[in-house]
Design an enzyme around this catalytic site. Structure first.
Site, PDB file in Angstrom:
ATOM      1  CB  ILE A  18       1.526  -3.849  58.666  1.00 37.86           C
ATOM      2  CG1 ILE A  18       0.723  -2.814  59.172  1.00 37.86           C
ATOM      3  CG2 ILE A  18       1.030  -5.302  59.047  1.00 37.86           C
ATOM      4  CD1 ILE A  18      -0.772  -2.666  58.444  1.00 37.86           C
ATOM      5  CG  ASP A  64       7.170  -1.654  41.357  1.00 34.28           C
ATOM      6  OD1 ASP A  64       6.148  -2.110  42.008  1.00 34.28           O
ATOM      7  OD2 ASP A  64       7.450  -0.645  40.542  1.00 34.28           O
ATOM      8  CG  ASN A  91       2.230  -5.852  54.322  1.00 34.04           C
ATOM      9  OD1 ASN A  91       1.500  -5.440  55.043  1.00 34.04           O
ATOM     10  ND2 ASN A  91       3.390  -5.089  54.121  1.00 34.04           N
ATOM     11  CB  SER A 140      -8.321  -6.773  52.628  1.00 30.72           C
ATOM     12  OG  SER A 140      -9.429  -6.004  52.019  1.00 30.72           O
ATOM     13  CB  SER A 142     -11.944  -2.374  58.467  1.00 29.59           C
ATOM     14  OG  SER A 142     -11.095  -3.343  58.956  1.00 29.59           O
ATOM     15  CE1 TYR A 154      -5.230   0.937  50.500  1.00 36.05           C
ATOM     16  CE2 TYR A 154      -7.415   1.140  52.047  1.00 36.05           C
ATOM     17  CZ  TYR A 154      -5.736   0.786  52.005  1.00 36.05           C
ATOM     18  OH  TYR A 154      -5.309   0.024  52.672  1.00 36.05           O
ATOM     19  CE  LYS A 158      -5.094  -2.827  50.393  1.00 37.29           C
ATOM     20  NZ  LYS A 158      -3.896  -3.684  50.474  1.00 37.29           N
ATOM     21  CB  VAL A 187      -2.381  -0.173  61.460  1.00 36.90           C
ATOM     22  CG1 VAL A 187      -1.157  -0.797  61.948  1.00 36.90           C
ATOM     23  CG2 VAL A 187      -3.420  -1.306  61.319  1.00 36.90           C
ATOM     24  CB  THR A 189       1.778   2.249  59.241  1.00 40.02           C
ATOM     25  OG1 THR A 189       1.009   2.377  58.398  1.00 40.02           O
ATOM     26  CG2 THR A 189       1.511   0.830  60.196  1.00 40.02           C
TER      27      THR A 189
HETATM   28  N1  LIG Z   1      -1.953   1.123  58.007  1.00 41.95           N
HETATM   29  C1  LIG Z   1      -3.018   1.168  57.914  1.00 41.95           C
HETATM   30  O1  LIG Z   1      -3.918   1.793  58.696  1.00 41.95           O
HETATM   31  C2  LIG Z   1      -3.635   0.193  57.038  1.00 41.95           C
HETATM   32  C3  LIG Z   1      -4.957  -0.332  57.130  1.00 41.95           C
HETATM   33  C4  LIG Z   1      -5.741  -1.380  56.567  1.00 41.95           C
HETATM   34  C5  LIG Z   1      -4.865  -1.956  55.527  1.00 41.95           C
HETATM   35  N2  LIG Z   1      -3.562  -1.658  55.612  1.00 41.95           N
HETATM   36  C6  LIG Z   1      -2.835  -2.198  54.409  1.00 41.95           C
HETATM   37  O2  LIG Z   1      -1.527  -2.906  54.958  1.00 41.95           O
HETATM   38  C7  LIG Z   1      -0.554  -3.075  54.294  1.00 41.95           C
HETATM   39  C8  LIG Z   1       0.597  -2.323  54.717  1.00 41.95           C
HETATM   40  O3  LIG Z   1       0.415  -1.169  54.988  1.00 41.95           O
HETATM   41  P1  LIG Z   1       1.434  -0.270  56.031  1.00 41.95           P
HETATM   42  O4  LIG Z   1       0.407   0.840  56.668  1.00 41.95           O
HETATM   43  O5  LIG Z   1       2.252  -1.045  56.776  1.00 41.95           O
HETATM   44  O6  LIG Z   1       2.343   0.729  54.790  1.00 41.95           O
HETATM   45  P2  LIG Z   1       3.724   1.414  54.788  1.00 41.95           P
HETATM   46  O7  LIG Z   1       3.840   1.644  56.111  1.00 41.95           O
HETATM   47  O8  LIG Z   1       3.417   2.374  53.755  1.00 41.95           O
HETATM   48  O9  LIG Z   1       4.566   0.279  54.169  1.00 41.95           O
HETATM   49  C9  LIG Z   1       4.379  -0.066  52.956  1.00 41.95           C
HETATM   50  C10 LIG Z   1       5.354  -1.131  52.606  1.00 41.95           C
HETATM   51  O10 LIG Z   1       5.178  -1.447  51.331  1.00 41.95           O
HETATM   52  C11 LIG Z   1       6.377  -1.300  50.232  1.00 41.95           C
HETATM   53  N3  LIG Z   1       5.705  -1.162  48.948  1.00 41.95           N
HETATM   54  C12 LIG Z   1       5.264  -0.105  48.501  1.00 41.95           C
HETATM   55  N4  LIG Z   1       5.150  -0.329  47.227  1.00 41.95           N
HETATM   56  C13 LIG Z   1       5.792  -1.383  46.666  1.00 41.95           C
HETATM   57  C14 LIG Z   1       5.946  -2.136  45.573  1.00 41.95           C
HETATM   58  N5  LIG Z   1       5.410  -1.527  44.634  1.00 41.95           N
HETATM   59  N6  LIG Z   1       6.592  -3.155  45.633  1.00 41.95           N
HETATM   60  C15 LIG Z   1       6.923  -3.712  46.776  1.00 41.95           C
HETATM   61  N7  LIG Z   1       6.759  -3.057  48.097  1.00 41.95           N
HETATM   62  C16 LIG Z   1       6.311  -1.918  48.087  1.00 41.95           C
HETATM   63  C17 LIG Z   1       7.163  -0.088  50.907  1.00 41.95           C
HETATM   64  O11 LIG Z   1       8.512  -0.493  50.758  1.00 41.95           O
HETATM   65  P3  LIG Z   1       9.370   0.907  50.125  1.00 41.95           P
HETATM   66  O12 LIG Z   1       9.315   2.062  51.182  1.00 41.95           O
HETATM   67  O13 LIG Z   1      10.727   0.452  49.710  1.00 41.95           O
HETATM   68  O14 LIG Z   1       8.554   1.465  48.939  1.00 41.95           O
HETATM   69  C18 LIG Z   1       6.735  -0.551  52.638  1.00 41.95           C
HETATM   70  O15 LIG Z   1       7.859  -1.617  52.966  1.00 41.95           O
HETATM   71  C19 LIG Z   1      -1.138  -2.399  52.970  1.00 41.95           C
HETATM   72  O16 LIG Z   1      -1.492  -3.543  51.814  1.00 41.95           O
HETATM   73  C20 LIG Z   1      -2.209  -1.710  53.344  1.00 41.95           C
HETATM   74  O17 LIG Z   1      -2.931  -1.184  52.202  1.00 41.95           O
HETATM   75  C21 LIG Z   1      -3.006  -0.636  56.124  1.00 41.95           C
END
Ligand SMILES: NC(=O)c1ccc[n+]([C@@H]2O[C@H](COP(=O)([O-])OP(=O)(O)OC[C@H]3O[C@@H](n4cnc5c(N)ncnc54)[C@H](OP(=O)(O)O)[C@@H]3O)[C@@H](O)[C@H]2O)c1
Length: 246
Positions: A18, A64, A91, A140, A142, A154, A158, A187, A189
């Protein structure tokens, strides 16, 4: 003139998922963007190069966000390069789903240190460095409202993020800065897909009004509004962006 021309945006965790799409969309709107990552420089550089090739401005910075020193450096390096910070998107996050009986201390600490501590201290840096009409959006989920087994830690992280968002709104308001949270549903990802069976993913799709997963663009489109001048009367709110999942 593009609506974010002259603005500087930090998007934590924007090397993929995202965050990547948020960074690309904010760059398309004219912002100079900071692509933050923790462990994967190649992915972050790919995002940065893509933005620069389209005529935008971007840098990739390792930090980090669970470490306070790294968060401070992220802001210092951004200000050294671009002169200021106008937009912060908290994010970066991680999710480790396990039933209560199986959760180890390290699972708890990891999620709280990235999702909660990282978001909190990045907000503190924003308070120290951001100027009038700044914008903060915390990501955050849902599942703070839709209960699933194995999501307890988790969802707890949030829940804290949503509470900070409400709590800090008045402190930031005194500086003319808004702070809101966006709470996505599932989402498409890595964070969501890893470890799930096809059947589980199909089940999740059926839980919203449109029968599909959210895409990162669905989330980034709402962020575009929340960082624009048009959202200046919205602060302290959590906006669920989930196709009617809850
Ligand atoms: N996907 C969903 O269904 C969903 C739903 C609700 C909320 N969210 C929230 O949306 C946000 C993004 O999720 P996503 O699905 O896009 O996750 P993702 O695909 O796993 O991507 C996570 C990103 O965060 C970075 N990251 C992880 N740990 C980190 C740290 N300690 N410091 C700095 N960067 C860090 C990763 O970089 P590296 O690869 O370099 O570690 C990557 O760029 C999160 O907060 C998640 O909780 C996601």
């Amino acid at each position: 003139m593009k609506i974010l021309e002259g603005k500087v945006a930090i998007i934590t965790g924007s090397s993929r998922g995202i965050g990547r799409i948020i960074a690309e969309q904010l760059a398309d709107l004219g912002a100079k963007v900071v692509i933050n990552y923790s462990s994967n420089p190649e992915k972050a550089e790919e995002v940065m190069e893509g933005i620069i090739q389209k005529g935008g401005k971007a840098i990739a910075l390792q930090a980090d966000i669970s470490k306070l020193g790294d968060v401070e450096d992220l802001f210092t390096k951004t200000i050294d390069k671009f002169g200021k910070v106008d937009v912060l998107i908290n994010n970066a996050g991680l999710m480790i789903n396990k039933p209560l009986a199986d959760i180890r201390e390290v699972d708890f600490d990891k999620q709280f240190s990235v999702n909660v501590k990282g978001t909190f201290f990045a907000c503190q840096q924003a308070m120290l460095h951001m100027e009038n009409s700044g914008r903060i959006v915390n990501i955050s989920t849902s599942v703070t409202g839709q209960m699933f087994p194995a999501y307890s830690v988790y969802a707890g992280t949030k829940g804290a993020v949503e509470q900070f968002t409400r709590q800090l709104a008045k402190e930031f308001g005194s500086k003319g800065i808004t702070i809101n949270a966006v709470a996505p549903g599932p989402v498409n990802t890595e964070l969501f897909n890893i470890g799930k069976t096809e059947q589980q993913i199909e089940g999740m799709k059926k839980m919203n009004a449109f029968g599909r997963l959210g895409e990162p663009e669905d989330i980034a489109n709402v962020i575009e509004f929340l960082v624009s001048d048009k959202s200046k009367w919205i602060t302290g709110q959590t906006i669920r962006v989930n196709g009617g999942f809850i």
